[in-house]
Design an enzyme around this catalytic site. Structure first.
Site, PDB file in Angstrom:
ATOM      1  N   TRP A 147       0.811  -1.221   0.000  1.00 30.12           N
ATOM      2  CA  TRP A 147       0.000   0.000   0.000  1.00 30.12           C
ATOM      3  C   TRP A 147       0.843   1.268   0.000  1.00 30.12           C
ATOM      4  O   TRP A 147       0.316   2.347  -0.219  1.00 30.12           O
ATOM      5  CB  TRP A 147      -0.928   0.015   1.228  1.00 30.12           C
ATOM      6  CG  TRP A 147      -0.182  -0.272   2.503  1.00 30.12           C
ATOM      7  CD1 TRP A 147      -0.078  -1.484   3.132  1.00 30.12           C
ATOM      8  CD2 TRP A 147       0.610   0.635   3.274  1.00 30.12           C
ATOM      9  NE1 TRP A 147       0.735  -1.383   4.240  1.00 30.12           N
ATOM     10  CE2 TRP A 147       1.168  -0.086   4.349  1.00 30.12           C
ATOM     11  CE3 TRP A 147       0.916   2.004   3.156  1.00 30.12           C
ATOM     12  CZ2 TRP A 147       2.006   0.498   5.299  1.00 30.12           C
ATOM     13  CZ3 TRP A 147       1.757   2.583   4.109  1.00 30.12           C
ATOM     14  CH2 TRP A 147       2.280   1.829   5.156  1.00 30.12           C
ATOM     15  N   ASN A 148       2.155   1.174   0.256  1.00 30.22           N
ATOM     16  CA  ASN A 148       2.903   2.424   0.481  1.00 30.22           C
ATOM     17  C   ASN A 148       3.246   3.178  -0.801  1.00 30.22           C
ATOM     18  O   ASN A 148       3.429   4.385  -0.781  1.00 30.22           O
ATOM     19  CB  ASN A 148       4.129   2.195   1.359  1.00 30.22           C
ATOM     20  CG  ASN A 148       5.119   1.242   0.755  1.00 30.22           C
ATOM     21  OD1 ASN A 148       4.806   0.526  -0.192  1.00 30.22           O
ATOM     22  ND2 ASN A 148       6.319   1.218   1.287  1.00 30.22           N
ATOM     23  N   LYS A 171      -2.512  -8.413  -7.625  1.00 31.05           N
ATOM     24  CA  LYS A 171      -3.381  -8.332  -6.444  1.00 31.05           C
ATOM     25  C   LYS A 171      -2.817  -7.194  -5.589  1.00 31.05           C
ATOM     26  O   LYS A 171      -1.786  -7.342  -4.945  1.00 31.05           O
ATOM     27  CB  LYS A 171      -3.328  -9.662  -5.685  1.00 31.05           C
ATOM     28  CG  LYS A 171      -4.536  -9.966  -4.814  1.00 31.05           C
ATOM     29  CD  LYS A 171      -4.657  -9.103  -3.575  1.00 31.05           C
ATOM     30  CE  LYS A 171      -3.561  -9.340  -2.560  1.00 31.05           C
ATOM     31  NZ  LYS A 171      -3.563  -8.373  -1.449  1.00 31.05           N
ATOM     32  N   PRO A 172      -3.484  -6.015  -5.600  1.00 33.70           N
ATOM     33  CA  PRO A 172      -2.966  -4.888  -4.799  1.00 33.70           C
ATOM     34  C   PRO A 172      -3.279  -5.080  -3.319  1.00 33.70           C
ATOM     35  O   PRO A 172      -4.103  -5.920  -2.954  1.00 33.70           O
ATOM     36  CB  PRO A 172      -3.711  -3.682  -5.365  1.00 33.70           C
ATOM     37  CG  PRO A 172      -4.992  -4.234  -5.911  1.00 33.70           C
ATOM     38  CD  PRO A 172      -4.722  -5.665  -6.326  1.00 33.70           C
ATOM     39  N   ALA A 173      -2.649  -4.280  -2.473  1.00 45.22           N
ATOM     40  CA  ALA A 173      -2.919  -4.339  -1.030  1.00 45.22           C
ATOM     41  C   ALA A 173      -4.379  -3.968  -0.775  1.00 45.22           C
ATOM     42  O   ALA A 173      -4.962  -3.147  -1.486  1.00 45.22           O
ATOM     43  CB  ALA A 173      -1.987  -3.382  -0.301  1.00 45.22           C
ATOM     44  N   GLY A 225       6.726  -6.447  -0.434  1.00 41.48           N
ATOM     45  CA  GLY A 225       6.044  -6.417   0.859  1.00 41.48           C
ATOM     46  C   GLY A 225       6.997  -6.876   1.943  1.00 41.48           C
ATOM     47  O   GLY A 225       8.224  -6.780   1.799  1.00 41.48           O
ATOM     48  N   SER A 226       6.427  -7.407   3.014  1.00 40.89           N
ATOM     49  CA  SER A 226       7.250  -7.770   4.165  1.00 40.89           C
ATOM     50  C   SER A 226       8.027  -9.069   3.908  1.00 40.89           C
ATOM     51  O   SER A 226       7.600  -9.920   3.123  1.00 40.89           O
ATOM     52  CB  SER A 226       6.354  -7.950   5.396  1.00 40.89           C
ATOM     53  OG  SER A 226       5.447  -9.009   5.157  1.00 40.89           O
ATOM     54  N   GLU A 247      10.858  -8.155  -3.399  1.00 42.74           N
ATOM     55  CA  GLU A 247      11.351  -6.880  -2.842  1.00 42.74           C
ATOM     56  C   GLU A 247      10.809  -6.819  -1.423  1.00 42.74           C
ATOM     57  O   GLU A 247       9.632  -6.537  -1.227  1.00 42.74           O
ATOM     58  CB  GLU A 247      10.808  -5.692  -3.647  1.00 42.74           C
ATOM     59  CG  GLU A 247      11.272  -5.631  -5.084  1.00 42.74           C
ATOM     60  CD  GLU A 247      12.724  -5.210  -5.215  1.00 42.74           C
ATOM     61  OE1 GLU A 247      13.358  -4.870  -4.191  1.00 42.74           O
ATOM     62  OE2 GLU A 247      13.237  -5.237  -6.337  1.00 42.74           O
ATOM     63  N   LEU A 248      11.667  -7.093  -0.437  1.00 46.04           N
ATOM     64  CA  LEU A 248      11.170  -7.301   0.922  1.00 46.04           C
ATOM     65  C   LEU A 248      11.618  -6.176   1.871  1.00 46.04           C
ATOM     66  O   LEU A 248      11.984  -5.109   1.415  1.00 46.04           O
ATOM     67  CB  LEU A 248      11.615  -8.685   1.397  1.00 46.04           C
ATOM     68  CG  LEU A 248      11.253  -9.818   0.416  1.00 46.04           C
ATOM     69  CD1 LEU A 248      11.808 -11.150   0.884  1.00 46.04           C
ATOM     70  CD2 LEU A 248       9.750  -9.905   0.201  1.00 46.04           C
ATOM     71  N   CYS A 281      10.309   1.118   2.263  1.00 47.52           N
ATOM     72  CA  CYS A 281      11.249   0.063   2.636  1.00 47.52           C
ATOM     73  C   CYS A 281      12.694   0.532   2.552  1.00 47.52           C
ATOM     74  O   CYS A 281      13.583  -0.121   3.080  1.00 47.52           O
ATOM     75  CB  CYS A 281      11.022  -1.181   1.779  1.00 47.52           C
ATOM     76  SG  CYS A 281      10.971  -0.797   0.045  1.00 47.52           S
ATOM     77  N   GLU A 378      11.907  -2.906  11.626  1.00 50.74           N
ATOM     78  CA  GLU A 378      11.627  -1.922  10.576  1.00 50.74           C
ATOM     79  C   GLU A 378      10.568  -0.989  11.155  1.00 50.74           C
ATOM     80  O   GLU A 378       9.425  -1.414  11.373  1.00 50.74           O
ATOM     81  CB  GLU A 378      11.130  -2.633   9.321  1.00 50.74           C
ATOM     82  CG  GLU A 378      11.137  -1.744   8.108  1.00 50.74           C
ATOM     83  CD  GLU A 378      10.776  -2.473   6.808  1.00 50.74           C
ATOM     84  OE1 GLU A 378      11.093  -1.955   5.737  1.00 50.74           O
ATOM     85  OE2 GLU A 378      10.171  -3.566   6.859  1.00 50.74           O
TER      86      GLU A 378
HETATM   87  P1  ADP Z   1       3.049  -4.512   4.627  1.00 49.14           P
HETATM   88  O1  ADP Z   1       3.666  -4.709   5.958  1.00 49.14           O
HETATM   89  O2  ADP Z   1       3.733  -3.538   3.743  1.00 49.14           O
HETATM   90  O3  ADP Z   1       1.564  -4.358   4.653  1.00 49.14           O
HETATM   91  P2  ADP Z   1       2.624  -7.188   3.712  1.00 49.14           P
HETATM   92  O4  ADP Z   1       3.688  -8.131   3.333  1.00 49.14           O
HETATM   93  O5  ADP Z   1       1.759  -7.523   4.854  1.00 49.14           O
HETATM   94  O6  ADP Z   1       3.383  -5.818   3.880  1.00 49.14           O
HETATM   95  O7  ADP Z   1       1.674  -6.875   2.480  1.00 49.14           O
HETATM   96  C1  ADP Z   1       2.115  -6.759   1.173  1.00 49.14           C
HETATM   97  C2  ADP Z   1       1.125  -7.442   0.262  1.00 49.14           C
HETATM   98  O8  ADP Z   1       1.057  -8.811   0.642  1.00 49.14           O
HETATM   99  C3  ADP Z   1      -0.291  -6.909   0.328  1.00 49.14           C
HETATM  100  O9  ADP Z   1      -0.868  -6.954  -0.975  1.00 49.14           O
HETATM  101  C4  ADP Z   1      -0.985  -7.904   1.238  1.00 49.14           C
HETATM  102  O10 ADP Z   1      -2.374  -8.004   0.972  1.00 49.14           O
HETATM  103  C5  ADP Z   1      -0.301  -9.189   0.837  1.00 49.14           C
HETATM  104  N1  ADP Z   1      -0.336 -10.245   1.860  1.00 49.14           N
HETATM  105  C6  ADP Z   1      -0.368 -10.123   3.209  1.00 49.14           C
HETATM  106  N2  ADP Z   1      -0.400 -11.336   3.796  1.00 49.14           N
HETATM  107  C7  ADP Z   1      -0.386 -12.262   2.806  1.00 49.14           C
HETATM  108  C8  ADP Z   1      -0.380 -13.704   2.765  1.00 49.14           C
HETATM  109  N3  ADP Z   1      -0.401 -14.437   3.874  1.00 49.14           N
HETATM  110  N4  ADP Z   1      -0.348 -14.282   1.570  1.00 49.14           N
HETATM  111  C9  ADP Z   1      -0.324 -13.556   0.429  1.00 49.14           C
HETATM  112  N5  ADP Z   1      -0.323 -12.218   0.407  1.00 49.14           N
HETATM  113  C10 ADP Z   1      -0.348 -11.565   1.563  1.00 49.14           C
END
Ligand code: ADP
Length: 475
Positions: A147-148, A171-173, A225-226, A247-248, A281, A378
């Site tokens: 989402w950032n 698949k967006p956040a 994402g994370s 990209e983590l 990030c 983080e």
């Molecule tokens: P952030 O901490 O930046 O929100 P996330 O890794 O939680 O990072 O989210 C990044 C993306 O991963 C988002 O699109 C979120 O919906 C998706 N996401 C979160 N949890 C899962 C999961 N268990 N499996 C697949 N996608 C996920």
């Protein structure tokens, strides 16, 4: 909000239940968008698989023309898209406008770069044969984005995929599907076929993510994402040996040596730390300042941070917007409280903002030490912990003492030191006397648990290409 942005919200707003999108600055509901079922996502994967051969067969120049139109439309709608980004993600409007331009720059860059997916002819090992190497699109790609940077994190993946000839399903956040849907509408207007680029919005990140990483027709997953979620996705992708770009998370050190230009270091620190309220990030996460200039740095830095205006990103004078949600606010609060309890000094801020809601006061913490949780987590908030260090070797060891390796920054003038430190930092990207380093022309990406692969630059295209070796024998 602009009329076009408002009408887009209306167009995607569905009646009944779906994915609710809130404004993090006000807590109000912006829209409810479609919650794709797993069957519907499977249908999109099937459509992408069907669309792939025709898209891949078009010439690179032809695909480039379509991408150039997409680029033009994104820039034409820069203001509308920026308004949507600010409404759903909270960042100040000038930053949102900057994100749109940054996001569009990848579309322009890869439109050009797609034409240069060169192969090679290798001097042969056999006089009766010739060795030819070509590059071909990987296949249907899925992307999961955060989402950032709700626009740029999509275009940074979709542009090279499409340029290479790969359809992409994104698949967006959950927090930020609106600007994703808006750039999808512009993609179709530019002439990108629906099967070739599809945004699927979902309330169930785990289930939709599982489908997008296990479906046999998907050849690659690209994720931002994370680190925790990246690990889940890589595990899921393992059964079908999908290619993966990840990209983590990061834990960026920002080092200021005694010989640094102090004013330049402060400017870099402000830009690196407080952009997007510290929710990127590559944000500086740990400031290491050498003992000779520690006090001077703290004094000047604190003065600047204290002058930042916190507020709704849609207001003209806002420098720092809200955090994305109450969970993020609590995480940042807990980290700061933990550091202060362990002996850190809040020189500025140190608490949630008086505005309430998801706002946190920009903060500078002095006298932080490496054993505090804030030096390992983080932060993802507008908080700068400032550590003191003695010598070059100590600071390199502290900077590298993390499982992450995305971005690092340092300020120094001595040429020998500049090279030594730049080479010793175990990071995918190093900003030397610069606090912002993202650009479409350079390879963005991390080492260690910060990821796999690069986005942007000519290397970004390779992530979506397979190498094929043909031995042309019988000559
Ligand atoms: P952030 O901490 O930046 O929100 P996330 O890794 O939680 O990072 O989210 C990044 C993306 O991963 C988002 O699109 C979120 O919906 C998706 N996401 C979160 N949890 C899962 C999961 N268990 N499996 C697949 N996608 C996920």
């Amino acid at each position: 909000m602009t009329a076009a942005a408002t009408s887009l919200l209306d167009a995607y707003h569905i009646k009944g239940s779906g994915l609710d999108v809130d404004n993090p600055a006000t807590g109000t509901l912006l829209a409810t968008v479609k919650d794709y079922s797993l069957d519907e996502i499977s249908d999109c994967i099937a459509a992408a698989t069907t669309a792939m051969p025709a898209w891949a067969k078009r010439t690179a120049k032809d695909r480039a023309g379509v991408l150039q139109r997409w680029y033009g439309l994104i820039m034409q709608h820069q203001e509308d898209l920026a308004q949507l980004i600010t409404a759903e993600c909270g960042k100040p409007l000038p930053e949102a406008r900057g994100e749109v331009a940054y996001g569009a720059s990848f579309v322009e860059w890869f439109a050009e770069e797609g034409k240069r997916a060169y192969g090679e002819v290798i001097p042969t090992h056999n006089p009766r044969a010739r060795i030819v190497v070509t590059k071909q699109p990987v296949g249907v790609v899925s992307a999961i984005t955060p989402w950032n940077f709700p626009v740029a994190m999509i275009t940074r993946k979709a542009a090279p995929a499409l340029a290479a000839g790969c359809p992409m399903i994104v698949k967006p956040a959950e927090a930020t599907p609106l600007s994703a849907l808006a750039i999808e509408a512009l993609a179709y207007e530019a002439g990108i076929p629906e099967g070739v680029f599809k945004v699927v919005t979902s309330c169930d990140a785990a289930a939709s993510g599982k489908l997008l990483t296990t479906h046999p027709d998907i050849r690659k997953i690209s994720f931002t994402g994370s680190t925790a979620v990246g690990k889940i996705l890589m595990r899921q992708a393992a059964d079908t040996i999908k290619r993966a770009s990840m990209e983590l998370g990061g834990n960026a050190p920002f080092i200021v040596f005694d010989d640094a230009d102090l004013d330049a270091a402060i400017d870099g620190a402000m830009a690196s730390k407080y952009r997007n309220a510290g929710q990127t990030c590559v944000c500086a996460n740990r400031f290491y300042v050498q003992e000779g200039i520690y006090d001077a740095f703290i004094e000047k830095f604190a003065e600047k941070v204290a002058s930042l205006n916190v507020g709704n990103g849609a207001d003209d004078d806002t420098d720092v917007g809200p955090l994305i949600n109450p969970v993020a606010l609590k995480k940042v609060s807990d980290l700061v409280d933990g550091a202060v309890d362990a002996g850190a000094l809040a020189i500025v801020g140190g608490a949630p903002s008086e505005l309430g809601g998801n706002y946190y006061t920009p903060t500078v913490l002095a006298d932080t030490t490496p054993d505090m949780e804030i030096s390992n987590a983080e932060i993802f908030g507008p908080v700068a912990p400032v550590f003191r260090f003695k010598g070059e070797d100590d600071v390199i060891e502290m900077a590298n003492n993390t499982p992450y390796g995305l971005a690092a920054y340092f300020y120094a003038r001595d040429l020998g030191r500049v090279w030594r430190v730049a080479e010793a930092l175990e990071y995918g990207m190093v900003g030397v006397n610069e606090g912002i380093l993202s650009t479409e022309v350079a390879p963005f990406g991390g080492v260690k648990q910060s990821g796999i692969g690069r986005e942007g630059s000519r290397h970004g295209l390779d992530e979506y290409l397979e190498i094929k070796y043909m031995l042309m024998g019988g000559l």
